[in-house]
Design an enzyme around this catalytic site. Structure first.
Site, mmCIF file in Angstrom:
data_model
loop_
_atom_site.group_PDB
_atom_site.id
_atom_site.type_symbol
_atom_site.label_atom_id
_atom_site.label_comp_id
_atom_site.label_asym_id
_atom_site.label_seq_id
_atom_site.Cartn_x
_atom_site.Cartn_y
_atom_site.Cartn_z
ATOM 1 N N HIS A 184 26.547 58.416 41.931
ATOM 2 C CA HIS A 184 27.685 58.158 41.023
ATOM 3 C C HIS A 184 28.862 57.524 41.769
ATOM 4 O O HIS A 184 30.007 57.692 41.381
ATOM 5 C CB HIS A 184 28.171 59.440 40.333
ATOM 6 C CG HIS A 184 27.078 60.230 39.699
ATOM 7 N ND1 HIS A 184 26.784 60.147 38.372
ATOM 8 C CD2 HIS A 184 26.193 61.102 40.238
ATOM 9 C CE1 HIS A 184 25.760 60.950 38.097
ATOM 10 N NE2 HIS A 184 25.377 61.528 39.223
ATOM 11 N N SER A 243 43.386 33.702 52.723
ATOM 12 C CA SER A 243 44.140 33.397 51.510
ATOM 13 C C SER A 243 45.196 32.373 51.864
ATOM 14 O O SER A 243 45.777 32.406 52.944
ATOM 15 C CB SER A 243 44.800 34.671 50.981
ATOM 16 O OG SER A 243 45.911 34.333 50.175
ATOM 17 N N LYS A 285 45.071 38.378 54.705
ATOM 18 C CA LYS A 285 43.807 38.564 53.995
ATOM 19 C C LYS A 285 42.600 37.991 54.708
ATOM 20 O O LYS A 285 42.655 36.959 55.357
ATOM 21 C CB LYS A 285 43.892 37.893 52.623
ATOM 22 C CG LYS A 285 44.901 38.552 51.729
ATOM 23 C CD LYS A 285 44.269 39.535 50.794
ATOM 24 C CE LYS A 285 43.728 38.805 49.587
ATOM 25 N NZ LYS A 285 42.998 39.712 48.727
ATOM 26 N N GLU A 315 31.037 37.654 47.299
ATOM 27 C CA GLU A 315 31.505 37.485 45.914
ATOM 28 C C GLU A 315 30.774 36.338 45.229
ATOM 29 O O GLU A 315 30.361 36.442 44.074
ATOM 30 C CB GLU A 315 33.006 37.192 45.900
ATOM 31 C CG GLU A 315 33.862 38.333 46.415
ATOM 32 C CD GLU A 315 35.284 37.849 46.664
ATOM 33 O OE1 GLU A 315 36.036 37.713 45.694
ATOM 34 O OE2 GLU A 315 35.638 37.608 47.832
#
Ligand code: ARG
Length: 459
Positions: A158, A279, A285, A292
């Site tokens: 979970h 970024s 970043k 992704e």
């Protein structure tokens, strides 16, 4: 369009320009040129063997087709949209090169069995490449697993911290997925590597063809059994797309984990620079873009599968032009699956896992709670009661901001008189892994056995 269409004998009017643009497939099926030429050469040799062409004629056709292939590969070939597809482009150029003899090549053949053969050869070739790349991915997972046999990871159900596992065990779970994928591809190949040539348009042919000779020539596994099925079956594409979809699903699951692990709140893994991006506005970043993109591209491959399932669902027998829609989804899926596997195999060795970060979360998640409950059960307390006692201990530990292993013996004994000094032997997180000796569990013996089996599979 000034020339007559190859099929234009009965037509008085020209094809509308919009129709020509709508129906052409050469802009994408040119990719089948190699397989189309191989199929035609095998067909020509079969026609000669059957006495329909002289050996010299077959030789001229085979050589002419070699010339066409060289023209295509050197970039001098002129693809013509008015010739519709790869098959007619190649045949018409062959006839330009060798003269009217080129017109004999299409004897005892239809584009329906011709395209099915070319596409089967193509899909078979791509599936072999997927299988090779899947092995490369399995090898990289195995290498990371080998390096992290001792690393402890908070295992989840979970997505909540559940029990400690070895990172190797977690990574070896992915080996199982990708090994199954490779086996699925292998099995799918059995049904792809079937030669449909000789089915002709749909009913077979009056010419004395020898489909087995074509099949042997091309090194395929067997020939079709029913000509109507042979020209209308696209199960092989669907199966391939399903195999690809599942590969992407497995890749995407791992990508999701890497994305989570790379978030500084987890900090379980550091991404290789070569597979991340920065970024343009936030200098701190480091984004997991490879993962992704892979997660995102999974949808395209599912889309291709859905698209093909929909194409065939209402088709009456046999060949219908709808089937031309089988190519673009497969080409797109092939590119996506292939590149995704390549990127994964390239990125995996660069992932650096951070064992200290994983260890730090064990305490917060009370990952040794099951150990305490099992310990009490082993002392004769019914498991349901042991579960309750442990739950109470967890609630206290949570309030006190410590791990179960940080209670003193006296404190633990307040929850149950059954607790003795040996409780600390089971509360260690490494002990939880070490003591899970059941088959296929996370214990070291099982993990070593799994790793050996993966290595044997790879060899
Ligand atoms: N380009 C066609 C396809 O991909 C080739 C077969 C065409 N056959 C026909 N009877 N029009 O399906």
């Amino acid at each position: 369009m000034s020339e007559k269409k190859m099929w234009g004998g009965r037509f008085a009017e020209r094809t509308a320009a919009s129709m020509e643009a709508y129906s052409e497939s050469v802009s994408f099926d040119w990719r089948l040129y190699r397989e189309d030429i191989r199929g035609s050469q095998a067909h020509a040799r079969m026609l000669a063997k059957q006495g329909f062409l002289t050996a010299g004629e077959a030789e001229t056709i085979v050589k002419g087709l070699d010339t066409v292939r060289e023209e295509i590969e050197s970039g001098t070939f002129e693809w013509k949209v008015e010739m519709e597809d790869v098959h007619m482009n190649i045949e018409s150029r062959l006839t330009e090169i060798i003269g009217p003899l080129g017109g004999k090549l299409h004897t005892a053949r239809s584009r329906n069995d011709q395209v099915a053969l070319g596409f089967r050869l193509h899909v078979a070739n791509r599936l072999s490449e997927w299988r090779r790349l899947l092995q490369a991915v399995v090898a990289e997972f195995a290498a990371q697993a080998e390096a992290h046999a001792e690393t402890l990871l908070p295992g989840c159900t979970h997505f909540q911290p559940a029990q400690p596992v070895s990172l190797a065990h977690h990574l070896l779970a992915y080996c199982q997925m990708f090994m199954r994928d490779a086996e699925r591809v292998e099995d799918c190949l059995k049904r792809v590597r079937v030669s449909p040539l000789g089915a002709a348009a749909l009913a077979g042919t009056t010419h004395p063809v020898d489909p087995q000779a074509v099949c042997d020539d091309l090194g395929l596994d067997r020939i079709f059994s029913n000509s109507m099925d042979a020209v209308s079956d696209r199960d092989f594409v669907l199966e391939a797309l399903f195999c690809g979809s599942l590969v992407m699903a497995h890749l995407s699951r791992f990508c999701e984990e890497v994305i989570i692990w790379a978030n500084p709140n987890f900090g379980f893994v550091k991404l290789p620079d070569a597979y991340s991006t920065g970024s343009s506005i936030m200098p701190q970043k480091k984004n997991p873009d490879a993962c992704e993109i892979m997660r995102g591209k999974t949808g395209r491959v599912y889309g291709s599968l859905m698209s093909m399932l929909t194409v065939i669902k209402g088709l009456p027998m046999t060949y219908n032009r709808d089937l031309q829609e089988d190519k673009e989804p497969f080409f797109d899926a092939d590119r996506t699956v292939r590149m995704s596997l390549e990127v994964m195999a390239g990125m995996l060795p660069g992932l650096s896992f951070i064992p200290e970060r994983m260890a730090a979360t064990m305490k917060k998640g009370f990952l040794n709670a099951t150990e305490l409950a099992d310990y009490l059960a082993a002392k004769g307390i019914p498991f349901r009661e042991a579960h309750h006692i442990t739950g109470a201990a967890v609630a206290h530990a949570e309030a006190a901001g410590k791990g179960l292993e940080e209670f003193s013996l006296a404190e633990l004994q307040q929850f149950s008189a059954a607790v003795e000094e040996d409780v600390f032997e089971v509360l260690g997180y490494d002990a939880a892994v070490r003591r899970r000796t059941s088959p296929g569990g996370t214990g070291p013996e099982s993990v070593a056995g799994q790793l050996a089996a993966v290595r044997a599979w790879l060899a």
